[in-house]
Design a protein around this motif. Structure first.
Motif, PDB file in Angstrom:
ATOM      1  N   ALA A  49       0.838  -1.105   0.006  1.00 38.74           N
ATOM      2  CA  ALA A  49      -0.018   0.121   0.110  1.00 38.74           C
ATOM      3  C   ALA A  49       0.873   1.366  -0.035  1.00 38.74           C
ATOM      4  O   ALA A  49       1.924   1.292   0.561  1.00 38.74           O
ATOM      5  N   HIS A  50       0.479   2.333  -0.686  1.00 34.44           N
ATOM      6  CA  HIS A  50       1.010   3.691  -0.672  1.00 34.44           C
ATOM      7  C   HIS A  50       0.064   4.462   0.501  1.00 34.44           C
ATOM      8  O   HIS A  50      -0.855   4.963   0.383  1.00 34.44           O
ATOM      9  N   ASP A  51       0.674   4.107   1.911  1.00 31.81           N
ATOM     10  CA  ASP A  51       0.164   4.865   3.039  1.00 31.81           C
ATOM     11  C   ASP A  51       0.270   6.148   3.283  1.00 31.81           C
ATOM     12  O   ASP A  51      -0.794   6.778   4.028  1.00 31.81           O
TER      13      ASP A  51
ATOM     14  N   ALA B  91      -3.814   2.542   5.130  1.00 29.57           N
ATOM     15  CA  ALA B  91      -4.509   1.310   4.477  1.00 29.57           C
ATOM     16  C   ALA B  91      -4.741   0.168   5.445  1.00 29.57           C
ATOM     17  O   ALA B  91      -5.383  -0.812   5.116  1.00 29.57           O
TER      18      ALA B  91
ATOM     19  N   PHE C 110      -7.496  -3.181   5.219  1.00 30.72           N
ATOM     20  CA  PHE C 110      -7.854  -3.912   3.997  1.00 30.72           C
ATOM     21  C   PHE C 110      -7.881  -5.404   4.309  1.00 30.72           C
ATOM     22  O   PHE C 110      -7.014  -6.107   4.850  1.00 30.72           O
TER      23      PHE C 110
ATOM     24  N   VAL D 268     -12.128  -2.206   2.396  1.00 31.50           N
ATOM     25  CA  VAL D 268     -11.105  -1.069   2.297  1.00 31.50           C
ATOM     26  C   VAL D 268     -11.474  -0.230   3.307  1.00 31.50           C
ATOM     27  O   VAL D 268     -12.653   0.258   3.577  1.00 31.50           O
TER      28      VAL D 268
ATOM     29  N   GLU E  51      -6.670  -4.866  -6.910  1.00 28.70           N
ATOM     30  CA  GLU E  51      -5.853  -3.368  -7.162  1.00 28.70           C
ATOM     31  C   GLU E  51      -6.874  -2.207  -6.477  1.00 28.70           C
ATOM     32  O   GLU E  51      -8.190  -2.473  -6.887  1.00 28.70           O
TER      33      GLU E  51
ATOM     34  N   TRP F 124      -3.141   2.722  -4.933  1.00 26.44           N
ATOM     35  CA  TRP F 124      -3.305   2.849  -3.587  1.00 26.44           C
ATOM     36  C   TRP F 124      -2.902   1.495  -3.015  1.00 26.44           C
ATOM     37  O   TRP F 124      -1.881   1.409  -2.102  1.00 26.44           O
ATOM     38  N   ILE F 125      -3.558   0.272  -3.297  1.00 25.65           N
ATOM     39  CA  ILE F 125      -3.409  -0.986  -2.683  1.00 25.65           C
ATOM     40  C   ILE F 125      -3.146  -1.929  -3.738  1.00 25.65           C
ATOM     41  O   ILE F 125      -3.951  -1.924  -4.564  1.00 25.65           O
TER      42      ILE F 125
ATOM     43  N   SER G 138      -3.134  -6.153  -3.896  1.00 25.68           N
ATOM     44  CA  SER G 138      -3.108  -7.373  -3.064  1.00 25.68           C
ATOM     45  C   SER G 138      -2.287  -8.650  -3.425  1.00 25.68           C
ATOM     46  O   SER G 138      -1.676  -8.447  -4.585  1.00 25.68           O
TER      47      SER G 138
END
Length: 261
Positions: free
Chosen positions: A164-166, A171, A174, A203, A239, A252-253, A255
């Motif tokens: 994740a781009h925290d 994030a 999730f 999310v 995604e 952002w995320i 998996s």
């Protein structure tokens, strides 16, 4: 030693490892696009691939001083996701075996001197909180160091984690699970037979949730949760993109997959 021998030796000693930024492009400005790529893609036995790191993705777009200033001012909002080349390579490998995706900051806190000016454009304080992995442990983190390492490393080797781009938005919270019709539920990184069921996504903020099967986008939902009915075998991953004012949908995320064989 050659790459394959390094991988084999590490595994023989009980270790594990990931390909680091295999398709890095480098910075056109100052570094003349010098890149540290992974050149031997025929290797096997590696645990996974680092698909997304902050520093590589940031510097690839800096072609002039003006690009540098702009992308520094909006480094959170403009950060691009993993390259298509990297994602495609990872998806192809996942069709044959489990390949764990990780991410990181790749933080080096570089110093840039431009005439009389000396600056640190990417300080540790911001980069180390950018691209992170979130691991799922089987039990509460033990106080004993060796037991704690065993739990964390076990999750990393099995793919019970997401990237994740925290800095974009925290994030934590999730989830991506498979609720099978026969009760054999699975979480990220797990592999099992497909008997039909629901892929459930939660999310911790509003986003666009994209479901991919064998690397191909098959469904999209917006919101904080989504349920996708699946009946076919495949490698499924998620995604999530978050919408920013003026900047549109930003990655952002990512998996790790659930493998329905």
């Amino acid at each position: 030693l050659g790459p394959q021998e390094v991988i084999d030796r590490v595994r023989d000693l009980g270790g594990f490892g990931y390909m680091a930024h295999p398709f890095e492009k480098g910075m056109p400005f100052r570094e003349k696009s010098l890149a540290y790529t992974w050149n031997d893609l025929s290797v096997s036995g590696h645990t996974g691939i680092c698909i997304w790191n902050f520093t590589s993705c940031w510097k690839e777009r800096v072609k002039t001083p003006f690009h540098g200033i702009f992308f520094l001012a909006f480094k959170t909002q403009t950060l691009k996701g993993p390259s298509k080349e990297t994602i495609s390579f990872w998806d192809r490998q996942c069709r044959w075996r489990k390949v764990v995706a990780v991410g990181g900051s790749d933080s080096h806190c570089p110093h840039f001197k431009w005439g009389p000016f000396l600056c640190k454009p990417l300080p540790y304080e911001s980069t180390l909180s950018s691209i992170n992995i979130h691991v799922f442990l089987n039990k509460k983190l033990p106080k004993d160091l060796q037991e704690a390492k065993k739990e964390v490393y076990g999750a990393m080797k099995e793919g019970r984690l997401f990237i994740a781009h925290d800095n974009l938005h925290p994030a934590r919270g999730f989830r991506f699970d498979f609720l099978s019709d026969d009760g054999s539920d699975m979480v990220m990184g797990e592999e099992g037979k497909s008997h039909g069921g629901d892929l459930v996504v939660e999310v911790p903020g509003e986003g666009e949730i994209r479901l991919l099967k064998d690397g191909t986008l098959v469904a999209t939902q917006r919101g904080r949760e989504a349920v996708f009915r699946v009946a076919e075998k495949g490698v499924y991953r998620v995604e999530v993109y978050r919408r920013l004012f003026l900047f549109g949908w930003r990655p952002w995320i990512y998996s790790n997959p659930i493998y329905l064989r």
